[in-house]
Design a protein around this motif. Sequence first.
Motif, PDB file in Angstrom:
ATOM      1  N   LYS A   1       2.037  -8.155   5.690  1.00  0.00           N
ATOM      2  CA  LYS A   1       1.167  -7.358   4.835  1.00  0.00           C
ATOM      3  C   LYS A   1      -0.137  -6.962   5.535  1.00  0.00           C
ATOM      4  O   LYS A   1      -1.241  -7.356   5.110  1.00  0.00           O
ATOM      5  CB  LYS A   1       0.874  -8.109   3.532  1.00  0.00           C
ATOM      6  CG  LYS A   1       2.121  -8.407   2.712  1.00  0.00           C
ATOM      7  CD  LYS A   1       1.812  -9.126   1.427  1.00  0.00           C
ATOM      8  CE  LYS A   1       3.090  -9.397   0.631  1.00  0.00           C
ATOM      9  NZ  LYS A   1       2.839 -10.129  -0.635  1.00  0.00           N
TER      10      LYS A   1
ATOM     11  N   GLN B   1      -3.471  -5.253   6.531  1.00  0.00           N
ATOM     12  CA  GLN B   1      -4.447  -4.430   5.816  1.00  0.00           C
ATOM     13  C   GLN B   1      -5.009  -3.321   6.702  1.00  0.00           C
ATOM     14  O   GLN B   1      -5.587  -2.360   6.211  1.00  0.00           O
ATOM     15  CB  GLN B   1      -5.565  -5.316   5.281  1.00  0.00           C
ATOM     16  CG  GLN B   1      -5.071  -6.338   4.263  1.00  0.00           C
ATOM     17  CD  GLN B   1      -4.239  -5.710   3.144  1.00  0.00           C
ATOM     18  OE1 GLN B   1      -4.731  -4.860   2.403  1.00  0.00           O
ATOM     19  NE2 GLN B   1      -2.975  -6.130   3.014  1.00  0.00           N
ATOM     20  N   THR B   2      -4.881  -3.472   8.008  1.00  0.00           N
ATOM     21  CA  THR B   2      -5.155  -2.389   8.942  1.00  0.00           C
ATOM     22  C   THR B   2      -3.842  -2.043   9.643  1.00  0.00           C
ATOM     23  O   THR B   2      -2.975  -2.910   9.816  1.00  0.00           O
ATOM     24  CB  THR B   2      -6.211  -2.782   9.988  1.00  0.00           C
ATOM     25  OG1 THR B   2      -5.762  -3.944  10.700  1.00  0.00           O
ATOM     26  CG2 THR B   2      -7.532  -3.097   9.300  1.00  0.00           C
TER      27      THR B   2
ATOM     28  N   SER C   1       1.456  -1.819   4.028  1.00  0.00           N
ATOM     29  CA  SER C   1       0.535  -2.901   3.689  1.00  0.00           C
ATOM     30  C   SER C   1       1.143  -3.942   2.754  1.00  0.00           C
ATOM     31  O   SER C   1       0.598  -5.042   2.629  1.00  0.00           O
ATOM     32  CB  SER C   1      -0.742  -2.326   3.061  1.00  0.00           C
ATOM     33  OG  SER C   1      -0.458  -1.661   1.850  1.00  0.00           O
TER      34      SER C   1
END
Length: 336
Positions: free
Chosen positions: A155, A157-158, A136
Motif C-alpha cells: 500500500k 502512499q508515494t 495505493s
Amino acid sequence: MKIIVPMAGRGSRLRPHTLTVPKPLVPVGGKPIVHRLVEDIAGVCSDPIEEIAFVIGDFGAEAEKELIAVAESLGAKGSIHYQTEPLGTAHAVLCAQELLDGPVVVAFADTLFKADFKIDPKDDGILWVKQIDDPSAFGVIKMNERDEIIDFVEKPQTFVSDLAMIGIYYFKEGADLRKELNYLIDNDVIKGGEYQLPDALRRLTEKGKIFKPGKVTEWLDCGNKIVTVNANQRVLEFDREKHIELVDASAKINNSVVIPPCFIGKDVVLNDSVVGPHVSIGAGSKVNGSVIKNTIIQANTTLENVTLKDSMIGNHANVRKTPHNLSVGDYTTMDI
C-alpha cells in the motif's frame, strides 16, 4: 507441479452467501471460484499438476469432499490442511509445508485472472501482477532495469509501481520458500499480528533469487457481492469466447428467452421468463414469470414474478415479487 491454495478466511465481505458456503466454493459462471482458479493456473503451467493442497478452516466434511473433487477433476491428488488461527499469509502457506518441495504455485482463493503467459520452469519465481490505476490500496512490486523484482511494497502512499500483486506466486524450489517461512515463525517476524508472505519473498530476493512478473490481462476479485457479480459477467464472456456450452441439455426452457451469455444448470426450469445477459442459474432452480439480468442464482432456488438485476441469490431460496438489486443468502424466503 504442486499448487497450495490458502482459503481459511471467513469471507465476511460476501455475507450472507458465505454463512453456509465457504467463499471459494461460491459459483461464478456455474463453477466454484476455486475450481476456476486452479484451472486458470493449470493453463499457464508447462508441467502437469500433481497435487493441490487446500488450506482451510472448519468448513465441514461436505466442503472438503467437494475440494478433493476439484483437484481430481484436473487429474491431480487433492489434500486438506488446516489453519486454525488467522496468523497471516505466510503462516497459511506453511500449514501445507509438506508440499513445499520442488516447483509449486501458491494461489490465494479470492481472485480469478486471465493471462497469456506460460511459466518458464527455468525462472526462480514468478509473481502474477496486474497494472492498475491506483496502486495505493495494494501490494506492489518494485523492479530493476532488467525487469527483475527487487522489492515488495504494501500500500505505497508515494508512487513505487503500478503493478499490483494479485496473490498468485510460482516458486521453482518450494524448499527455499519453506526455509524462509519457518525463519519468520522462528524469529517472530510479525506485522499487525500476522506473518506476511512478502517478508519471505524479500528474504529470497536478498539471497539472490530472481523473481519476474507474470502480467495478467484481467484480474477479477470475488471479495464482495458487487465484484463477484461482475466476475460472473466476465467469466461468462470468457466461456463464450471459448465456445463452451453453457446451457445444460436437461434444462427446460418453456415460453422463455435466454439472452447469452448465460449459464443454465442441470434440471433448471424456466417458465414465461426473460433471462440474460450474464445470468448464472444453478442446478434444480426454477424461474417463473421473471426478468433477470446480470445475476447469480445458486442451486435449488425458486423465483416467481420478479425483476432482478445485479443480484446474488443463494441456494434453496424462494423469492417472489421483490425489488431490484438483491443479495439473498441460502434458505431465505421473501414474499414482498
